[in-house]
Design an enzyme around this catalytic site. Structure first.
Site, PDB file in Angstrom:
ATOM      1  N   CYS B  35       0.824  -1.206   0.000  1.00 54.04           N
ATOM      2  CA  CYS B  35       0.000   0.000   0.000  1.00 54.04           C
ATOM      3  C   CYS B  35       0.858   1.256   0.000  1.00 54.04           C
ATOM      4  O   CYS B  35       0.392   2.335  -0.329  1.00 54.04           O
ATOM      5  CB  CYS B  35      -0.902   0.057   1.226  1.00 54.04           C
ATOM      6  SG  CYS B  35      -2.007  -1.325   1.303  1.00 54.04           S
ATOM      7  N   ASP B  37       2.320   2.502   2.753  1.00 54.34           N
ATOM      8  CA  ASP B  37       2.344   3.160   4.065  1.00 54.34           C
ATOM      9  C   ASP B  37       2.544   2.121   5.162  1.00 54.34           C
ATOM     10  O   ASP B  37       1.821   1.122   5.183  1.00 54.34           O
ATOM     11  CB  ASP B  37       0.996   3.825   4.402  1.00 54.34           C
ATOM     12  CG  ASP B  37       0.563   4.853   3.396  1.00 54.34           C
ATOM     13  OD1 ASP B  37       1.159   5.925   3.374  1.00 54.34           O
ATOM     14  OD2 ASP B  37      -0.398   4.570   2.650  1.00 54.34           O
ATOM     15  N   CYS B  60       4.104   8.711   2.566  1.00 53.05           N
ATOM     16  CA  CYS B  60       4.193  10.017   1.924  1.00 53.05           C
ATOM     17  C   CYS B  60       4.236  11.138   2.969  1.00 53.05           C
ATOM     18  O   CYS B  60       4.207  10.900   4.172  1.00 53.05           O
ATOM     19  CB  CYS B  60       3.017  10.203   0.987  1.00 53.05           C
ATOM     20  SG  CYS B  60       1.438  10.092   1.820  1.00 53.05           S
ATOM     21  N   CYS B 104      -4.335   8.555   5.533  1.00 53.81           N
ATOM     22  CA  CYS B 104      -3.100   8.627   6.328  1.00 53.81           C
ATOM     23  C   CYS B 104      -3.430   8.901   7.797  1.00 53.81           C
ATOM     24  O   CYS B 104      -2.790   8.355   8.700  1.00 53.81           O
ATOM     25  CB  CYS B 104      -2.189   9.748   5.818  1.00 53.81           C
ATOM     26  SG  CYS B 104      -1.530   9.429   4.169  1.00 53.81           S
TER      27      CYS B 104
END
Lengths: 398, 139
Positions: B35, B37, B60, B104
């Site tokens: 993914c 993350d 990110c 996130c």
């Protein structure tokens, strides 16, 4: 230091292109479709520009050059014309690459919904398609092969003359999206047997919003914009004369200096590649030799591309990434995964696209800052920790 | 308009509480490399208070900023307060995230919940009801 290394996204206007553009905004403001002298003066200039474009891609006739709003429009019109134009002859199959620009892929998807069948070929791991794969995909009912000249993300140059020869032999139309290649690599539509080609001015220091569809005489284009008789009736809309004149000037300038520019930019590219090679657990994506003069695409294990990109931006360096977080979807680059790169490495990729305006000093600065940024985000990454401690296996050698 | 708010960029450029706690009382990890993350949170608990929290994040800019902000919101709070931390609170504290980056903040909330679960399991204290049915989102 400010370093612009995203020329595959867009270039800055050259002095020549700017002068021509601004000059034309006042001097050639007439509508080329008007019969009065202002209009006819603009028309004269427009036709000169058409001649220039024809000359630099070696089209047989200037009337094979159709000005469009850019590369995407040209791609759309090329595919739609080939597919719908040959449908009546029972041809309903199209061949392309999985790593094409979305202007191709999305148009193909639309054609699929309308009943056409599309074969998407994956390139080899160096990003280059095997011509035999194209040959094997051809069918009796294949209307068109569309293969990009060079890839926008990882720079691999496709075997265009070979595919052109194959298509000619089989009597199948051949289109190439040459948006990244035009004015950077030699193009000869006749020698390469290219039936249709798309290009865009802002990728070679011309203005945005103007491009070209080359279509060999004998190909019946289908309008995607209706409303007037411009461009031999195939593309309606008042002609963007200043943009077109500037496109032609930028094309001429870049092509006249191509050899020198290529050598200079290739040297910068290889300097950057050699510098980045020193970073452990990293990898160059795309063929090291058959690649665009300015393209450097690198993957760094254990870090995510968007954080690298933002970290570099903070240091004044503009580049791009194939990570999911930089795309509109949550998937990483279809180009990198299409050539078989593991998703994890696609997430950790950066693209630098260099140009004649870059310097050796800038390259050294990029190398220094990429080292720092990769270190910084690896230090922060639990994935890197797992790789370091052996909890996860590396994809890449040190 | 910039991609991220000034708060996000501040937490991305100067992330708070980065690192590892040796002998942490609870460790939570959420996400996976596919993914793009992964967040890992470490907490130190004294009595009912989270006295220290550290994180490591692969992801990110907004993933790093969300982790940083979440640790800042949690540090010094009680276990019960930490349990109430929502992704919405993280987004608000960051003055907003782009719509496609909101996940996130969800990861940050879940990484903290995962660390709390680990703490309750390790310490033998009774798991709060809210954590018993906790399942992280599949991305």
């Amino acid at each position: 230091m400010k370093v612009y290394a995203d020329n595959a996204a867009t270039t800055y206007l050259s002095e020549t292109a700017r002068t021509v553009l601004i000059d034309a905004l006042d001097k050639y403001n007439g509508n080329p479709n008007s019969l009065h002298s202002d209009g006819q003066l603009a028309k004269e200039k427009l036709e000169e520009a058409r001649q220039t474009v024809a000359k630099y891609i070696n089209a047989k006739n200037a009337n094979e050059i159709y000005f469009t709003s850019g590369g995407s429009e040209a791609d759309n019109q090329a595919l739609i014309s080939a597919a719908k134009g040959l449908k009546d002859k029972g041809k309903k199959h199209l061949i392309t690459l999985s790593i094409e620009h979305h202007a191709i892929l999305h148009t193909m998807a639309t054609l699929e919904k309308e009943g056409f069948e599309v074969t998407y070929l994956n390139p080899k791991s160096n990003g280059i398609v095997d011509v035999e794969d194209v040959r094997n995909a051809l069918r009796e009912d294949t209307a068109l092969v569309s293969v990009m000249f060079a890839n926008n993300e990882m720079g691999a140059i496709q075997p265009i003359p070979e595919i052109g020869a194959l298509c000619k032999e089989k009597g199948v139309l051949f289109h190439t999206d040459a948006v990244q290649a035009t004015a950077h690599l030699p193009i000869d539509v006749q020698a390469m047997n290219i039936d249709m080609l798309s290009l865009s001015a802002h990728k070679f220091h011309g203005p945005k919003g103007v491009g070209v569809l080359y279509a060999r005489n004998g190909i019946r284009l289908i309008n995607i914009i209706e409303g007037g008789a411009q461009e031999r009736g195939k593309r309606a809309g008042t002609i963007n004369v200043p943009g077109i004149l500037s496109l032609a000037a930028a094309l001429k300038e870049a092509c006249d200096n191509m050899e020198e520019n290529m050598n200079k930019v290739k040297a910068l590219r290889d300097r950057l590649i050699n510098g980045l090679k020193e970073i452990p657990y990293s990898k160059l994506n795309g063929d090291p030799v058959k690649r665009l003069p300015g393209n450097v695409n690198y993957s760094f294990e254990g870090v995510e591309g968007e954080s690298l990109l933002l970290g570099l931006d903070r240091e004044g360096i503009c580049c791009s990434s194939g990570s999911a977080c930089t795309s509109e979807s949550l998937d990483p680059s279809h180009v990198l995964t299409g050539m078989g790169l593991p998703i994890e490495l696609a997430h950790g990729s950066l693209r630098f696209s260099l140009d004649i305006n870059n310097t050796e000093e800038e390259i050294d600065y990029i190398i220094e800052k990429v080292n720092q940024v990769v270190d910084r985000y690896r230090e922060m990454s639990p994935l890197w920790e797992d790789l370091k401690t052996g909890k996860r296996q590396h994809y890449l050698p040190e | 308009m910039a991609l991220y708010t000034e708060k996000v960029m501040d937490h991305f450029e100067n992330p708070r509480n980065v690192g590892v706690i040796e002998n942490a009382d609870g460790i939570g990890e959420i996400g996976n490399p596919i993914c793009g993350d992964i967040m890992k949170m470490y907490i130190k608990v004294e009595g009912d208070v989270i006295t220290d929290i550290k994180f490591k994040t692969f992801g990110c800019g907004s993933a790093i900023a969300s982790s940083s902000m979440a640790t800042e919101l949690i540090k010094g709070s009680t276990l019960d307060e930490a349990l109430e931390l929502t992704n919405k609170a993280v987004v608000e504290a960051l003055d907003g995230l782009p719509a496609r980056k909101v996940h996130c903040s969800v990861l940050a909330e879940e990484a903290i919940k995962a660390a709390l679960i680990d703490y309750y399991n390790k310490s033998g204290r009774e798991m709060p009801e809210k954590l018993k049915n906790f399942k992280p989102h599949e991305e």
